[in-house]
Design a protein around this motif. Structure first.
Motif, PDB file in Angstrom:
ATOM      1  N   ALA A  66       0.688  -1.119   0.052  1.00 13.08           N
ATOM      2  CA  ALA A  66       0.093  -0.079  -0.039  1.00 13.08           C
ATOM      3  C   ALA A  66       0.915   1.278  -0.014  1.00 13.08           C
ATOM      4  CB  ALA A  66      -0.945   0.072   1.394  1.00 13.08           C
ATOM      5  N   HIS A  67       0.552   2.227  -0.667  1.00 10.12           N
ATOM      6  CA  HIS A  67       1.304   3.418  -0.652  1.00 10.12           C
ATOM      7  C   HIS A  67       0.356   4.711  -0.320  1.00 10.12           C
ATOM      8  CE1 HIS A  67       4.499   6.025  -1.850  1.00 10.12           C
ATOM      9  NE2 HIS A  67       3.869   6.787  -2.670  1.00 10.12           N
ATOM     10  N   ALA A  68      -0.910   4.652  -0.950  1.00 12.04           N
ATOM     11  CA  ALA A  68      -1.751   6.164  -0.672  1.00 12.04           C
ATOM     12  C   ALA A  68      -2.918   5.913  -0.948  1.00 12.04           C
ATOM     13  CB  ALA A  68      -1.160   7.343  -1.448  1.00 12.04           C
ATOM     14  N   THR A  69      -4.162   6.837  -0.182  1.00  8.55           N
ATOM     15  CA  THR A  69      -5.357   6.584  -0.681  1.00  8.55           C
ATOM     16  C   THR A  69      -5.938   7.964  -0.875  1.00  8.55           C
ATOM     17  OG1 THR A  69      -5.397   4.474   1.082  1.00  8.55           O
ATOM     18  CG2 THR A  69      -7.449   5.750   0.590  1.00  8.55           C
ATOM     19  N   ARG A  70      -6.964   7.832  -1.873  1.00 10.87           N
ATOM     20  CA  ARG A  70      -7.567   8.901  -1.980  1.00 10.87           C
ATOM     21  C   ARG A  70      -9.031   8.823  -1.694  1.00 10.87           C
ATOM     22  NH1 ARG A  70     -11.208  11.880  -5.230  1.00 10.87           N
ATOM     23  NH2 ARG A  70     -10.465  13.813  -5.999  1.00 10.87           N
ATOM     24  N   HIS A  71      -9.550   9.720  -0.566  1.00  9.07           N
ATOM     25  CA  HIS A  71     -10.670   9.677  -0.086  1.00  9.07           C
ATOM     26  C   HIS A  71     -11.887  10.223  -0.952  1.00  9.07           C
ATOM     27  CE1 HIS A  71      -8.727   8.099   3.632  1.00  9.07           C
ATOM     28  NE2 HIS A  71      -7.771   8.937   3.124  1.00  9.07           N
ATOM     29  N   ALA A  72     -13.001   9.792  -0.655  1.00 11.94           N
ATOM     30  CA  ALA A  72     -14.253  10.662  -1.379  1.00 11.94           C
ATOM     31  C   ALA A  72     -14.372  12.041  -1.334  1.00 11.94           C
ATOM     32  CB  ALA A  72     -15.644   9.874  -0.813  1.00 11.94           C
ATOM     33  N   ASP A  73     -13.753  12.680  -0.397  1.00 11.11           N
ATOM     34  CA  ASP A  73     -13.879  14.146  -0.426  1.00 11.11           C
ATOM     35  C   ASP A  73     -12.676  14.898  -1.113  1.00 11.11           C
ATOM     36  OD1 ASP A  73     -11.760  13.590   1.555  1.00 11.11           O
ATOM     37  OD2 ASP A  73     -12.611  14.701   3.072  1.00 11.11           O
ATOM     38  N   HIS A  75      -9.299  14.321  -0.410  1.00  9.26           N
ATOM     39  CA  HIS A  75      -8.064  14.419   0.313  1.00  9.26           C
ATOM     40  C   HIS A  75      -7.316  13.239   0.124  1.00  9.26           C
ATOM     41  CE1 HIS A  75      -9.798  12.530   3.938  1.00  9.26           C
ATOM     42  NE2 HIS A  75      -8.762  12.512   4.124  1.00  9.26           N
ATOM     43  N   TRP A  76      -5.863  13.143   0.399  1.00 13.94           N
ATOM     44  CA  TRP A  76      -5.094  12.039   0.262  1.00 13.94           C
ATOM     45  C   TRP A  76      -4.281  11.857   1.573  1.00 13.94           C
ATOM     46  CZ3 TRP A  76      -3.668   8.961  -4.166  1.00 13.94           C
ATOM     47  CH2 TRP A  76      -4.286   9.374  -5.247  1.00 13.94           C
ATOM     48  N   THR A  77      -4.098  10.543   2.033  1.00 18.16           N
ATOM     49  CA  THR A  77      -3.371   9.969   2.808  1.00 18.16           C
ATOM     50  C   THR A  77      -2.376   9.053   2.327  1.00 18.16           C
ATOM     51  OG1 THR A  77      -4.878   8.277   3.407  1.00 18.16           O
ATOM     52  CG2 THR A  77      -5.283  10.184   4.576  1.00 18.16           C
ATOM     53  N   LEU A  78      -1.072   9.070   2.949  1.00 20.75           N
ATOM     54  CA  LEU A  78       0.054   8.540   2.294  1.00 20.75           C
ATOM     55  C   LEU A  78       0.583   7.490   3.714  1.00 20.75           C
ATOM     56  CD1 LEU A  78       2.155   8.343   0.139  1.00 20.75           C
ATOM     57  CD2 LEU A  78       3.399   9.983   1.345  1.00 20.75           C
ATOM     58  N   LEU A  79       0.932   6.429   3.501  1.00 21.02           N
ATOM     59  CA  LEU A  79       1.437   5.241   4.401  1.00 21.02           C
ATOM     60  C   LEU A  79       2.934   5.767   4.788  1.00 21.02           C
ATOM     61  CD1 LEU A  79       0.778   2.878   6.366  1.00 21.02           C
ATOM     62  CD2 LEU A  79       1.667   1.554   4.239  1.00 21.02           C
ATOM     63  N   ASN A  80       3.104   5.911   6.013  1.00 21.07           N
ATOM     64  CA  ASN A  80       4.399   6.333   6.513  1.00 21.07           C
ATOM     65  C   ASN A  80       5.126   5.149   6.923  1.00 21.07           C
ATOM     66  OD1 ASN A  80       6.916   6.796   7.964  1.00 21.07           O
ATOM     67  ND2 ASN A  80       5.952   8.777   8.927  1.00 21.07           N
ATOM     68  N   ARG A  81       6.096   4.590   5.770  1.00 20.76           N
ATOM     69  CA  ARG A  81       6.732   3.433   6.221  1.00 20.76           C
ATOM     70  C   ARG A  81       7.568   3.183   7.526  1.00 20.76           C
ATOM     71  NH1 ARG A  81       4.294   0.277   2.877  1.00 20.76           N
ATOM     72  NH2 ARG A  81       4.145   1.230   1.064  1.00 20.76           N
ATOM     73  N   TYR A  82       7.904   4.223   8.279  1.00 24.74           N
ATOM     74  CA  TYR A  82       8.578   4.100   9.278  1.00 24.74           C
ATOM     75  C   TYR A  82       7.805   3.990  10.617  1.00 24.74           C
ATOM     76  CZ  TYR A  82      12.438   5.785   6.602  1.00 24.74           C
ATOM     77  OH  TYR A  82      13.332   5.967   5.645  1.00 24.74           O
ATOM     78  N   THR A  83       6.470   4.702  10.378  1.00 20.58           N
ATOM     79  CA  THR A  83       5.668   4.444  11.754  1.00 20.58           C
ATOM     80  C   THR A  83       4.568   3.522  11.439  1.00 20.58           C
ATOM     81  OG1 THR A  83       4.267   6.209  11.049  1.00 20.58           O
ATOM     82  CG2 THR A  83       6.174   6.809  12.433  1.00 20.58           C
ATOM     83  N   GLY A  84       4.380   3.238  10.243  1.00 19.68           N
ATOM     84  CA  GLY A  84       3.024   2.185   9.885  1.00 19.68           C
ATOM     85  C   GLY A  84       1.765   2.965   9.967  1.00 19.68           C
ATOM     86  N   LYS A  85       1.584   4.278   9.809  1.00 21.06           N
ATOM     87  CA  LYS A  85       0.610   4.947  10.139  1.00 21.06           C
ATOM     88  C   LYS A  85       0.213   5.754   8.943  1.00 21.06           C
ATOM     89  CE  LYS A  85       0.849   5.523  15.219  1.00 21.06           C
ATOM     90  NZ  LYS A  85       1.003   6.277  16.268  1.00 21.06           N
ATOM     91  N   TRP A  86      -1.076   6.158   8.714  1.00 22.15           N
ATOM     92  CA  TRP A  86      -1.434   6.880   7.516  1.00 22.15           C
ATOM     93  C   TRP A  86      -1.539   8.206   7.894  1.00 22.15           C
ATOM     94  CZ3 TRP A  86      -2.133   4.779   2.877  1.00 22.15           C
ATOM     95  CH2 TRP A  86      -2.236   3.298   2.595  1.00 22.15           C
TER      96      TRP A  86
END
Length: 90
Positions: A66-73, A75-86
């Motif tokens: 997984a790398h990134a997600t585009r939400h319905a509104d 906006h984008w979130t990106l997976l931080n490989r170091y923390t494992g959080k979006w």
């Protein structure tokens, strides 16, 4: 729609998939595109104006993550490989 030629010796490939939600609440993948850059994958989903996901395949590991997600509104979130959080993508 953009079409991208993926070189045979590509080190990584980004897969952008549109997410479609049915009336019963189930999700499934719609249109998709393979790109050589995240910018192209992001532009593909932004042009559709639909939610979706971008994953990346790396030649070094032969794995897709997984790398990134585009939400319905939009906006984008990106997976931080170091923390494992979006995290929000600026």
């Amino acid at each position: 729609m953009m079409t991208t030629r993926i070189p045979r010796n590509a080190k990584h490939v980004f897969h952008a998939n549109e997410t479609i939600t049915r009336e019963d609440g189930r999700h499934f993948a719609g249109r998709e595109q393979k790109s050589t850059t995240f910018r192209e994958a992001r532009a593909f989903l932004d042009a559709l104006d639909m939610p979706g996901n971008v994953s990346v395949w790396r030649a070094s590991t032969n794995l897709t993550d997984a790398h990134a997600t585009r939400h319905a509104d939009g906006h984008w979130t990106l997976l931080n490989r170091y923390t494992g959080k979006w995290e929000p993508l600026a």
